[in-house]
Design a protein around this motif. Sequence first.
Motif, PDB file in Angstrom:
ATOM      1  N   ASP A 108       0.850  -1.190   0.000  1.00 32.56           N
ATOM      2  CA  ASP A 108       0.000   0.000   0.000  1.00 32.56           C
ATOM      3  C   ASP A 108       0.889   1.245   0.000  1.00 32.56           C
ATOM      4  OD1 ASP A 108      -1.753   2.083   0.524  1.00 32.56           O
ATOM      5  OD2 ASP A 108      -2.916   0.951   1.991  1.00 32.56           O
ATOM      6  N   PRO A 109       0.760   2.120  -1.020  1.00 32.33           N
ATOM      7  CA  PRO A 109       1.637   3.299  -1.090  1.00 32.33           C
ATOM      8  C   PRO A 109       1.304   4.385  -0.079  1.00 32.33           C
ATOM      9  CG  PRO A 109       0.034   3.362  -2.856  1.00 32.33           C
ATOM     10  CD  PRO A 109      -0.155   2.042  -2.167  1.00 32.33           C
ATOM     11  N   GLY A 110       0.139   4.292   0.566  1.00 30.32           N
ATOM     12  CA  GLY A 110      -0.233   5.289   1.561  1.00 30.32           C
ATOM     13  C   GLY A 110      -1.145   6.371   1.016  1.00 30.32           C
ATOM     14  N   ASN A 111      -1.402   7.368   1.840  1.00 30.59           N
ATOM     15  CA  ASN A 111      -2.291   8.473   1.494  1.00 30.59           C
ATOM     16  C   ASN A 111      -1.502   9.760   1.301  1.00 30.59           C
ATOM     17  OD1 ASN A 111      -4.680   6.857   1.884  1.00 30.59           O
ATOM     18  ND2 ASN A 111      -4.364   7.087   4.084  1.00 30.59           N
ATOM     19  N   PHE A 112      -1.971  10.579   0.355  1.00 26.76           N
ATOM     20  CA  PHE A 112      -1.282  11.829   0.058  1.00 26.76           C
ATOM     21  C   PHE A 112      -1.368  12.817   1.226  1.00 26.76           C
ATOM     22  CE2 PHE A 112      -2.274  10.342  -4.289  1.00 26.76           C
ATOM     23  CZ  PHE A 112      -0.993  10.403  -4.834  1.00 26.76           C
ATOM     24  N   VAL A 113      -0.296  13.534   1.434  1.00 31.93           N
ATOM     25  CA  VAL A 113      -0.271  14.609   2.427  1.00 31.93           C
ATOM     26  C   VAL A 113      -0.998  15.814   1.841  1.00 31.93           C
ATOM     27  CG1 VAL A 113       1.211  16.222   3.692  1.00 31.93           C
ATOM     28  CG2 VAL A 113       1.854  13.805   3.496  1.00 31.93           C
ATOM     29  N   THR A 114      -1.864  16.422   2.623  1.00 30.66           N
ATOM     30  CA  THR A 114      -2.677  17.542   2.150  1.00 30.66           C
ATOM     31  C   THR A 114      -2.390  18.805   2.947  1.00 30.66           C
ATOM     32  OG1 THR A 114      -4.488  16.971   3.643  1.00 30.66           O
ATOM     33  CG2 THR A 114      -4.518  15.976   1.451  1.00 30.66           C
ATOM     34  N   SER A 115      -2.837  19.914   2.399  1.00 26.59           N
ATOM     35  CA  SER A 115      -2.782  21.202   3.078  1.00 26.59           C
ATOM     36  C   SER A 115      -4.064  21.958   2.754  1.00 26.59           C
ATOM     37  CB  SER A 115      -1.549  21.999   2.638  1.00 26.59           C
ATOM     38  OG  SER A 115      -1.587  22.240   1.239  1.00 26.59           O
TER      39      SER A 115
ATOM     40  N   GLY B  71       7.318  19.920  -7.560  1.00 29.34           N
ATOM     41  CA  GLY B  71       7.067  18.738  -8.386  1.00 29.34           C
ATOM     42  C   GLY B  71       6.977  17.441  -7.608  1.00 29.34           C
ATOM     43  N   ASN B  72       6.972  17.520  -6.278  1.00 33.61           N
ATOM     44  CA  ASN B  72       6.914  16.328  -5.442  1.00 33.61           C
ATOM     45  C   ASN B  72       5.636  16.320  -4.606  1.00 33.61           C
ATOM     46  OD1 ASN B  72       9.628  15.340  -6.090  1.00 33.61           O
ATOM     47  ND2 ASN B  72      10.362  17.080  -4.878  1.00 33.61           N
ATOM     48  N   VAL B  73       5.121  15.118  -4.368  1.00 31.87           N
ATOM     49  CA  VAL B  73       4.039  14.924  -3.407  1.00 31.87           C
ATOM     50  C   VAL B  73       4.541  13.966  -2.331  1.00 31.87           C
ATOM     51  CG1 VAL B  73       2.141  15.377  -4.994  1.00 31.87           C
ATOM     52  CG2 VAL B  73       3.052  13.065  -4.806  1.00 31.87           C
ATOM     53  N   TYR B  74       3.867  13.973  -1.190  1.00 31.73           N
ATOM     54  CA  TYR B  74       4.270  13.120  -0.077  1.00 31.73           C
ATOM     55  C   TYR B  74       3.121  12.182   0.275  1.00 31.73           C
ATOM     56  CZ  TYR B  74       8.276  16.219   0.450  1.00 31.73           C
ATOM     57  OH  TYR B  74       9.436  16.934   0.218  1.00 31.73           O
ATOM     58  N   LEU B  75       3.483  10.959   0.638  1.00 31.21           N
ATOM     59  CA  LEU B  75       2.489   9.969   1.024  1.00 31.21           C
ATOM     60  C   LEU B  75       2.836   9.398   2.389  1.00 31.21           C
ATOM     61  CD1 LEU B  75       3.122   9.243  -2.343  1.00 31.21           C
ATOM     62  CD2 LEU B  75       0.893   8.238  -1.913  1.00 31.21           C
ATOM     63  N   MET B  76       1.787   9.209   3.217  1.00 31.50           N
ATOM     64  CA  MET B  76       1.931   8.610   4.538  1.00 31.50           C
ATOM     65  C   MET B  76       1.335   7.214   4.509  1.00 31.50           C
ATOM     66  SD  MET B  76       0.524  11.869   6.745  1.00 31.50           S
ATOM     67  CE  MET B  76      -1.095  11.651   5.976  1.00 31.50           C
ATOM     68  N   GLY B  77       2.110   6.217   4.930  1.00 32.66           N
ATOM     69  CA  GLY B  77       1.641   4.846   4.876  1.00 32.66           C
ATOM     70  C   GLY B  77       1.708   4.147   6.218  1.00 32.66           C
ATOM     71  N   ASP B  78       0.876   3.101   6.379  1.00 29.74           N
ATOM     72  CA  ASP B  78       0.864   2.323   7.620  1.00 29.74           C
ATOM     73  C   ASP B  78       2.117   1.479   7.774  1.00 29.74           C
ATOM     74  OD1 ASP B  78      -1.605   3.282   8.465  1.00 29.74           O
ATOM     75  OD2 ASP B  78      -2.692   1.766   7.329  1.00 29.74           O
ATOM     76  N   GLY B  79       2.727   1.087   6.651  1.00 26.24           N
ATOM     77  CA  GLY B  79       3.999   0.390   6.708  1.00 26.24           C
ATOM     78  C   GLY B  79       3.939  -1.061   7.146  1.00 26.24           C
ATOM     79  N   PHE B  80       2.848  -1.765   6.825  1.00 27.60           N
ATOM     80  CA  PHE B  80       2.798  -3.193   7.136  1.00 27.60           C
ATOM     81  C   PHE B  80       3.738  -3.957   6.211  1.00 27.60           C
ATOM     82  CE2 PHE B  80      -1.469  -1.855   8.634  1.00 27.60           C
ATOM     83  CZ  PHE B  80      -1.346  -2.268   9.960  1.00 27.60           C
ATOM     84  N   SER B  81       4.412  -4.944   6.773  1.00 23.08           N
ATOM     85  CA  SER B  81       5.349  -5.754   5.991  1.00 23.08           C
ATOM     86  C   SER B  81       5.492  -7.112   6.661  1.00 23.08           C
ATOM     87  CB  SER B  81       6.715  -5.071   5.906  1.00 23.08           C
ATOM     88  OG  SER B  81       7.356  -5.071   7.174  1.00 23.08           O
ATOM     89  N   LYS B  82       6.194  -8.003   6.003  1.00 21.15           N
ATOM     90  CA  LYS B  82       6.430  -9.322   6.573  1.00 21.15           C
ATOM     91  C   LYS B  82       7.247  -9.232   7.860  1.00 21.15           C
ATOM     92  CE  LYS B  82       7.513 -13.972   4.888  1.00 21.15           C
ATOM     93  NZ  LYS B  82       6.111 -14.425   4.886  1.00 21.15           N
ATOM     94  N   GLU B  83       8.075  -8.194   7.952  1.00 20.46           N
ATOM     95  CA  GLU B  83       8.938  -8.017   9.127  1.00 20.46           C
ATOM     96  C   GLU B  83       8.230  -7.295  10.271  1.00 20.46           C
ATOM     97  OE1 GLU B  83       9.920  -7.069   5.935  1.00 20.46           O
ATOM     98  OE2 GLU B  83      10.819  -9.073   5.717  1.00 20.46           O
ATOM     99  N   GLY B  84       7.057  -6.730  10.033  1.00 20.93           N
ATOM    100  CA  GLY B  84       6.344  -5.986  11.064  1.00 20.93           C
ATOM    101  C   GLY B  84       5.763  -4.710  10.494  1.00 20.93           C
TER     102      GLY B  84
END
Length: 805
Positions: A418-425, A439-452
């Motif tokens: 999951d790439p996450g959700n875009f940061v808004t203002s 030219g850049n956007v930022y995304l916030m993700g939960d970061g689930f993975s096989k390692e945790g």
Amino acid sequence: MILFIGSVLHAQENLEYQKPVKEILDLVDVPLAPSIRIDEKGEQLIFLYRDGYKTITELSEKEMRLAGLRINPKTNISSRANYFNNIKLKRIDGEPIQVNGLPKNLRLSNLSWSPDQTKVAFTHTTLNGVELWLVDIKTNKATKLTDATLNANMGSPFRWFKDNSALLVKFLSKNKKALINVDEAIPTGPTISVSEGTKAQNRTYQDLLKNPNDEYNFEQLATSEIFKVNLDGTKTSWSTTGMIRNFSFSPDGNYVMVTQIEKPFSYLVPFNRFPQKTTIYKSSGEPFKVVNEVPIDEVRPKGFMAIRIGKRSMSWRADKPATLVWAEALDKGDPEIKVAFRDEVFEQDAPFEGKPKSILKTINRYAGIQWSNNKNIAFAYDYWWNTRNTKTYVFDPNKPSVKPEIIHDRNYQDRYNDPGNFVTSINEFDRSVIDITKGNVYLMGDGFSKEGQFPFIDKLNLKNNTSERVYKSTYTNKVESINGAINLSKGEFLVRVESPSEYPNYYIRNINGKDNLKQITNFANPFAALEGVHKEVIKYKREDGLELSGTLYLPIGYDKTKKEKLPMILWAYPEEFKDKKSASQSTSNPNEFTYPWWGSMVYWVTRGYVVLDDASFPIVGEGDEEPNDSFRKQLVANAKAAIDAVDNLGLIDRNRVAVGGHSYGAFMTANLLSHSNLFAAGIARSGAYNRTLTPFGFQSEERSYWEAPEVYYTMSPFMHADKMKTPLLLIHGKADNNSGTYPLQSERYFNALKGLGATARLIMLPKESHGYRAKESILHLLWEQDQWLEKYVKNKKKPISEGTN
């Protein structure tokens, strides 16, 4: 005859509400930490306090169930509304300060910041109606603006004017007539429904209109008139009266879009599928233009992805002064029709004349647009349930001839990618938009993975679609949740940090430097009795190799070296997948705070039980196979794998294992007890047990009964009640409003079990809906579950043999 009467009398218990044992009771009746709201600058916090539960007296207030709504006709707000009972204000560096001037016995809802965030408005529900109140952040004072005549029967009844000077408010119509007491009304004729040969395959909705009296009452309760209310409490009439469903200002504040319900009403679908008309008004209240008229929406093609034809999802474009945006189906709303593009998106600028402009076509079903701080860049989403696919498009709404770029094309059940959700203002129109910086956007993700789980912030370059990870949480014994940006240019984000024994608190995280975590709340742990509970996520495999997981809790002080075999409670909820890869992913985190809510089984660690919570119960159907084609087989395989995994740790007596679940988890429980010998007892709350009573699909099954009769029969515990040999506790709210889980489902299932001699107990909770709310109900629920587990699980002696029936 005498023997028959005697058996009926002994089948009932006249039992008053009970309370559970002290170990559980002490964890239930605790003060809750407040919810928080934070302003855009990250300077001002609002603390909102509430009681954990309603009372049975509150749930017993008058309630009318009409067209999918549940309304208190005396107060004119949802009879199931949640309320806060206190407000405090807190500067980031200060202490919480009590707001002055609040009404006694505050019942607060619908809180909303003013556009300049110097004030907040909210509704207060009195014994006789809904009032509008205002809090001035600077003076810390609350003021009542209106009397108790707001109409909050369909969502928030007010909106702020853009200049912060006033609010647009829905009031009850001055022409509202007295309601009909349906229980006392004398019928004037029969209720007649007609089918004229057009398929109308709708789900089994509850609380629908049933007769002309219901229609009359719905119209009286839905009808509003809108007034402009100034901050000094003076008000002026703004528009004509109507059944107003929702309303919203254009970004520039010059127009208001108002959608109102029209006749004829329907007895087959809820109010949101009644005919409706959308009109644009000037901010002064003058009708300007009708922009959409939707007929009654009873008939749709078959399938979860079927939608109505015509304009839908109409909204304001957030980055322009006054531009309408909507979608229309290119496949006639029928997922069976093969087309290159499912939906087309249009826009139309004020004054909403001329031909609308096409700005995008989506391959799957349109799911919305996020606008940005660059008027030449927008982000759109689509999805397709049958394949679990979702796409994210980057496109120029001003150049529709330029092909959109798809930057994400993925399985939405694949949480590891999951790439996450875009940061808004917030832009110049006080609307939330995606923040594009150089030219850049930022995304916030939960970061689930096989390692945790390691939440992250990524920087995505829109020119070359390359991503750079600029922050990754490094906690291994805590959980950090990233809530949003406070100041993106400074790298400041609002985060929440917690651990199994550390109550969640909020911090400002600066991702650009060291020593970068500033605590802004300091909530204490109200569940100190659980601080010593052992908690871990265990991973194991199903017999077909599918990886599964669950959160394991052990009682305080349990000594593994003594190898004491404890009873266990297995709690789960099945989920359907179209691929094994997604089904095997774990999103459980042992570092989350141990929070015992009303439906939790965690309480029972205080009673000497092992608890395996949120155990993986995937039901997978790849390719042309549907998940439910092998539902029972996979269900039993999931359960056996879970028990084997904990048994292999040497923790449990597998002769004393209970299984339970709520809603679809209850359905799971009844199936497991009918088709396996793995359990000593079961607890099934608010479930559905006869799928022929939901013939046009249920949960994630979109085939009708007539298309897949064997699936419906095989999956229905009611059809296999003669196989039930395990004690089952059935619990259901008498006022369940969930689609498909009518209280009748538990009543008829219990009658079948009783008639066939099975051991069962049925608890019908008065006034309760699909989730339970009254403190009396919840305490009794916990008492019932504890009694059942003590009798049929902890103290069970007779061995059970594994296998399936």
